[in-house]
Design a protein around this motif. Sequence first.
Motif, PDB file in Angstrom:
ATOM      1  N   GLU A 296       1.280   7.094  -6.553  1.00  0.00           N
ATOM      2  CA  GLU A 296       0.197   8.051  -6.801  1.00  0.00           C
ATOM      3  C   GLU A 296       0.632   9.479  -6.502  1.00  0.00           C
ATOM      4  O   GLU A 296       0.345  10.401  -7.275  1.00  0.00           O
ATOM      5  CB  GLU A 296      -1.029   7.676  -5.969  1.00  0.00           C
ATOM      6  N   ASP A 297       1.329   9.684  -5.373  1.00  0.00           N
ATOM      7  CA  ASP A 297       1.813  11.021  -5.035  1.00  0.00           C
ATOM      8  C   ASP A 297       2.806  11.517  -6.084  1.00  0.00           C
ATOM      9  O   ASP A 297       2.762  12.678  -6.492  1.00  0.00           O
ATOM     10  CB  ASP A 297       2.480  11.027  -3.657  1.00  0.00           C
TER      11      ASP A 297
ATOM     12  N   GLN B 206      10.833   9.710  -3.362  1.00  0.00           N
ATOM     13  CA  GLN B 206      11.584   9.108  -2.259  1.00  0.00           C
ATOM     14  C   GLN B 206      12.830   9.934  -1.931  1.00  0.00           C
ATOM     15  O   GLN B 206      13.169  10.117  -0.760  1.00  0.00           O
ATOM     16  CB  GLN B 206      11.969   7.673  -2.600  1.00  0.00           C
ATOM     17  N   VAL B 207      13.505  10.439  -2.949  1.00  0.00           N
ATOM     18  CA  VAL B 207      14.684  11.281  -2.715  1.00  0.00           C
ATOM     19  C   VAL B 207      14.274  12.565  -2.007  1.00  0.00           C
ATOM     20  O   VAL B 207      14.923  12.981  -1.041  1.00  0.00           O
ATOM     21  CB  VAL B 207      15.436  11.571  -4.032  1.00  0.00           C
ATOM     22  N   LEU B 208      13.208  13.192  -2.465  1.00  0.00           N
ATOM     23  CA  LEU B 208      12.743  14.415  -1.801  1.00  0.00           C
ATOM     24  C   LEU B 208      12.383  14.137  -0.342  1.00  0.00           C
ATOM     25  O   LEU B 208      12.747  14.909   0.554  1.00  0.00           O
ATOM     26  CB  LEU B 208      11.535  15.000  -2.536  1.00  0.00           C
TER      27      LEU B 208
ATOM     28  N   LEU C 246       0.828  -1.202   0.000  1.00  0.00           N
ATOM     29  CA  LEU C 246       0.000   0.000   0.000  1.00  0.00           C
ATOM     30  C   LEU C 246       0.868   1.261   0.000  1.00  0.00           C
ATOM     31  O   LEU C 246       0.584   2.232  -0.714  1.00  0.00           O
ATOM     32  CB  LEU C 246      -0.952   0.000   1.197  1.00  0.00           C
ATOM     33  N   LEU C 247       1.929   1.255   0.778  1.00  0.00           N
ATOM     34  CA  LEU C 247       2.819   2.418   0.810  1.00  0.00           C
ATOM     35  C   LEU C 247       3.462   2.645  -0.558  1.00  0.00           C
ATOM     36  O   LEU C 247       3.580   3.784  -1.011  1.00  0.00           O
ATOM     37  CB  LEU C 247       3.884   2.257   1.892  1.00  0.00           C
TER      38      LEU C 247
ATOM     39  N   TRP D 204       1.868  11.247   1.323  1.00  0.00           N
ATOM     40  CA  TRP D 204       1.437  10.098   2.124  1.00  0.00           C
ATOM     41  C   TRP D 204       2.029  10.072   3.536  1.00  0.00           C
ATOM     42  O   TRP D 204       1.311   9.677   4.452  1.00  0.00           O
ATOM     43  CB  TRP D 204       1.702   8.793   1.379  1.00  0.00           C
ATOM     44  N   PRO D 205       3.285  10.477   3.795  1.00  0.00           N
ATOM     45  CA  PRO D 205       3.751  10.428   5.187  1.00  0.00           C
ATOM     46  C   PRO D 205       2.942  11.344   6.118  1.00  0.00           C
ATOM     47  O   PRO D 205       2.638  10.970   7.254  1.00  0.00           O
ATOM     48  CB  PRO D 205       5.210  10.885   5.109  1.00  0.00           C
TER      49      PRO D 205
END
Length: 196
Positions: free
Chosen positions: A21-22, A34-36, A14-15, A104-105
């Motif tokens: 999606e983000d 992921q880098v950002l 799901l993550l 998402w976070p």
Amino acid sequence: MSPTVFVLERLAALLQQLVREDAARHGLLPVHLQVLGYLAQANRYSDIPIAVASYLGITRGTVSQTLAMLERKGLINRSGDDRHGRRVHLKLTAAGEEVLAGSWPQRLDELLAAGGADLEDLAVQLRGVLGSLQRLDGRQAFGQCRECAHFLGEPGSHRCGLTGEALVTEQTIKICREWSAAGTDRQTPAASSREA
């Protein structure tokens, strides 16, 4: 498969979907997001290209291409290090921070806070699983500066016991590539030859 492993597998899937999606919403690939996300939480020992590669488990070539693209899009900028010759530090721009806003976070943080669970206990348990997996797979551990075996903190004063350098409070809540769990004997200095 145990129920716990099933839940962890479903959470991971799901993550990954949420990251995709983000990223797509901003015209990015998941690795870009992921880098950002990593750079938003990295301290001054960890906001360098080699640390990005290590944290995400990707090649230096992929990191180099990703960073170049993020810089072209105005989401990050690079700056030299006055004390360490060729070292380059990476920082999010305001546009990079905006991409992460509402991602998402943050949504997951809000969901967990609203759920009423004991988040400190959950974090301790998940950290234990993460650490075990990292050791099993030979992965480098990253952790929050103030939870590191090298952290020396006193009221109003913080210092890295590994480098001897003073730390501002903001840096102590960031993640570090030199992190070491209490009770381990890691002797690798932050200014080691691993940096590129």
